[in-house]
Design an enzyme around this catalytic site. Structure first.
Site, PDB file in Angstrom:
ATOM      1  N   GLY A 123     -49.103 -45.729  29.013  1.00 35.40           N
ATOM      2  CA  GLY A 123     -47.673 -45.491  28.992  1.00 35.40           C
ATOM      3  C   GLY A 123     -47.087 -45.058  27.664  1.00 35.40           C
ATOM      4  CG  ASP A 124     -45.692 -45.605  23.392  1.00 36.06           C
ATOM      5  OD1 ASP A 124     -45.511 -44.384  23.191  1.00 36.06           O
ATOM      6  OD2 ASP A 124     -45.254 -46.484  22.625  1.00 36.06           O
ATOM      7  CG  LEU A 125     -53.084 -42.934  24.723  1.00 35.91           C
ATOM      8  CD1 LEU A 125     -53.552 -44.339  24.363  1.00 35.91           C
ATOM      9  CD2 LEU A 125     -54.022 -42.320  25.759  1.00 35.91           C
ATOM     10  CG  ASN A 129     -49.276 -47.254  20.298  1.00 35.24           C
ATOM     11  OD1 ASN A 129     -48.988 -47.879  19.285  1.00 35.24           O
ATOM     12  ND2 ASN A 129     -48.378 -46.940  21.222  1.00 35.24           N
TER      13      ASN A 129
END
Length: 216
Positions: A123-125, A129
């Site tokens: 979802g927030d790659l 991260n």
């Protein structure tokens, strides 16, 4: 940036994550069609809808994940609309409001003839991260939900951090479907709006440009 072998490994592992739920669904269908099987004898946790059981966060902003059967409706209503509501509350930007009204009419056409099975997403790659150690790549700080696998690649391509070996490995497992590039812009719109709402109007131009491009 990850070393090439770790980037390729991450691409393969990410594709496997995205395909996992589809494989469960295929197994259930096969089970149901097998003589003497079916009828709930084998219970696999196949997820049929888009969403998540809890609210998650992308950055510090919460994202509601109420389960919906239709991905296009989920994305418009639970991803873009809340961001647009925050933009409206924060700046009342008239052009953003008008562009979003026009874009909503165009979105269904971007998904014509595209078959989407819910996939578990990080979802927030983005590059910040992702890390690595001797054993391989490590991902963290997710904003997870079940959605369209293509969504995952939106922020991955916005700020760098992923080499061609990552994309080659990923797309060898999940090839690009027709219309991929335009949908990628649509998914990047969420992240630019999210950055606008986090960090201010420095991301306004990118947000508006994507909407202008998609309604042409």
């Amino acid at each position: 940036m990850l070393e090439a072998s770790h980037a390729a490994k991450l691409g393969s592992q990410l594709a496997e994550l995205h395909l996992h739920n589809k494989k469960l669904g295929d197994a259930l269908q096969k089970e149901a069609s097998t003589v003497g099987k079916g009828g709930g004898q084998v219970e696999l946790p196949f997820v049929e809808q888009f969403g998540f059981d809890v609210v998650t966060c992308c950055g510090y902003l919460p994202q509601v994940n109420d389960w919906q059967e239709d991905w296009v409706a989920f994305y418009a209503q639970q991803r873009i609309q809340p961001q647009m509501d925050m933009v409206e509350k924060g700046s009342g930007d008239r052009e953003a409001r008008e562009l979003w009204a026009a874009l909503q009419l165009k979105i269904p056409g971007l998904f014509r003839d595209v078959d989407i099975t819910p996939a578990l997403l990080h979802g927030d790659l983005w590059g910040g991260n992702v890390a690595e150690d001797a054993s391989g790549p490590i991902i963290f700080d997710p904003a997870s939900f079940y959605g369209h696998s293509e969504y995952e690649l939106a922020i991955a391509g916005m700020f760098g951090g992923f080499s061609s070996s990552f994309y080659s490995a990923y797309h060898s497992r999940i090839p690009k479907a027709p219309g991929f590039e335009k949908r990628l812009q649509l998914y990047q719109l969420f992240h630019y709006l999210n950055h606008w709402n986090h960090f201010g109007s420095g991301y306004k131009g990118s947000s508006l440009n994507i909407m202008r491009n998609l309604i042409k």
